[in-house]
Write an enzyme that holds these catalytic residues in place. Structure first.
Site, PDB file in Angstrom:
ATOM      1  CD  GLU A   1      -1.825  -5.923   5.585  1.00  0.00           C
ATOM      2  OE1 GLU A   1      -1.855  -4.954   5.729  1.00  0.00           O
ATOM      3  OE2 GLU A   1      -1.280  -6.190   4.482  1.00  0.00           O
TER       4      GLU A   1
ATOM      5  CG  HIS B   1      -3.922  -3.040   3.184  1.00  0.00           C
ATOM      6  ND1 HIS B   1      -3.068  -2.735   4.015  1.00  0.00           N
ATOM      7  CD2 HIS B   1      -4.456  -1.945   2.639  1.00  0.00           C
ATOM      8  CE1 HIS B   1      -2.919  -1.432   4.125  1.00  0.00           C
ATOM      9  NE2 HIS B   1      -3.841  -0.891   3.210  1.00  0.00           N
TER      10      HIS B   1
ATOM     11  CB  CYS C   1      -0.916   0.253   1.082  1.00  0.00           C
ATOM     12  SG  CYS C   1      -2.520   1.025   0.825  1.00  0.00           S
TER      13      CYS C   1
END
Length: 284
Positions: free
Chosen positions: A218, A216, A129
């Protein structure tokens, strides 16, 4: 497999001494909620096949407004603390800083120092990001483009000639992007994932040993939904996340999470291949 958090606000204890980490990763965590991001990244590392040791780092020059600065300093390392150490990989997280010019970020000078240090003290880098946009700017002078409407949701790679698995998806939550044409014409930079709305969101530079992921990987199933309801509560104009049901995100999450596991495992495999090559060379 197993992730060994050597420090951090959620540090875990080694319980199975038969398992040894095969790679060391330094994570520059600049997300506001450190605990959530630690757990998300740790979960991804737990889902891959390779045991990894993780060290969490923060920029000392940054004023952390979402927690206790002294507590953070106690549980995290700074560049000065690891300056003489070497790591197999570096991860730089995102941060809600897209609307700021890079030079207006309070830790920008330190970020430049960390990026320069990483070229000689880490083998491979993974930027996500805002971290990806900042690294693309420092590595290739690739400008970020601010957008009026938030790029928000789960976006699929629309390129046909790519190494990524078919239908590769990645969660996005940002107010800026990079230009496909400029990125495509930049020497030593490849676009692996692109979308007409989000712009390029997965880029690679073999020359830099770096992956630039404008998203993202994650994020967990409820993360985008939580951001949506947070903005609604604050009265911030926000659309429903693209390609995701905030009430039932599990089906979409299962697909993008597999892609995120693929990303982390492939990245770690490259690290291990390099380490094994170096061991082989030493034996000759």
């Amino acid at each position: 497999m197993t992730v060994f958090k050597l420090n951090g606000l959620t540090k875990n204890k080694l319980t199975d001494y038969r398992i040894k980490p095969e790679a060391s990763v330094l994570v520059l965590n600049i997300m506001p909620n450190k605990v959530v991001t630690e757990n998300q990244i740790s979960q991804l590392f737990s889902d891959i096949e390779t045991p990894v040791a993780v060290t969490f780092m923060y920029p000392r020059s940054h004023n952390w407004q979402h927690g206790d600065q002294q507590d953070l300093a106690y549980h995290y390392v700074t560049l000065d603390a690891v300056r003489e150490q070497y790591f197999d990989g570096l991860i730089v997280t995102g941060a809600p800083l897209e609307k700021l010019e890079f030079t207006d970020v309070d830790f920008w000078d330190e970020f430049l120092e960390i990026r320069e240090w990483s070229r000689t003290h880490t083998k491979y880098q993974l930027f996500t990001c805002w971290g990806a946009q900042a690294a693309l700017f420092t590595d290739f002078n690739l400008p970020k483009i601010n957008v009026d409407k938030k790029i928000f949701g789960v976006f699929e790679n629309q390129l046909s000639d790519t190494e990524l698995p078919s239908g590769f998806r990645m969660p996005q939550s940002r107010f800026s992007k990079v230009d496909s044409r400029i990125a495509g014409e930049t020497p030593n930079l490849e676009i692996l994932g692109d979308n007409s709305v989000s712009g390029p969101f997965f880029l690679r530079s073999k020359a830099q040993n770096s992956l630039y992921v404008m998203g993202h990987p994650e994020y967990q199933a409820d993360t985008l939904g939580n951001e949506y309801y947070r903005d609604l509560h604050k009265g911030t104009p926000v659309d429903l996340p693209h390609n995701l049901s905030v009430e039932h995100p599990e089906e979409s999450y299962e697909r993008w999470h597999k892609n995120s596991i693929y990303l982390y495992q492939t990245w770690i495999n490259e690290i291990l291949e390099e380490k094994n090559y170096e061991r082989k060379q030493l034996q000759i």
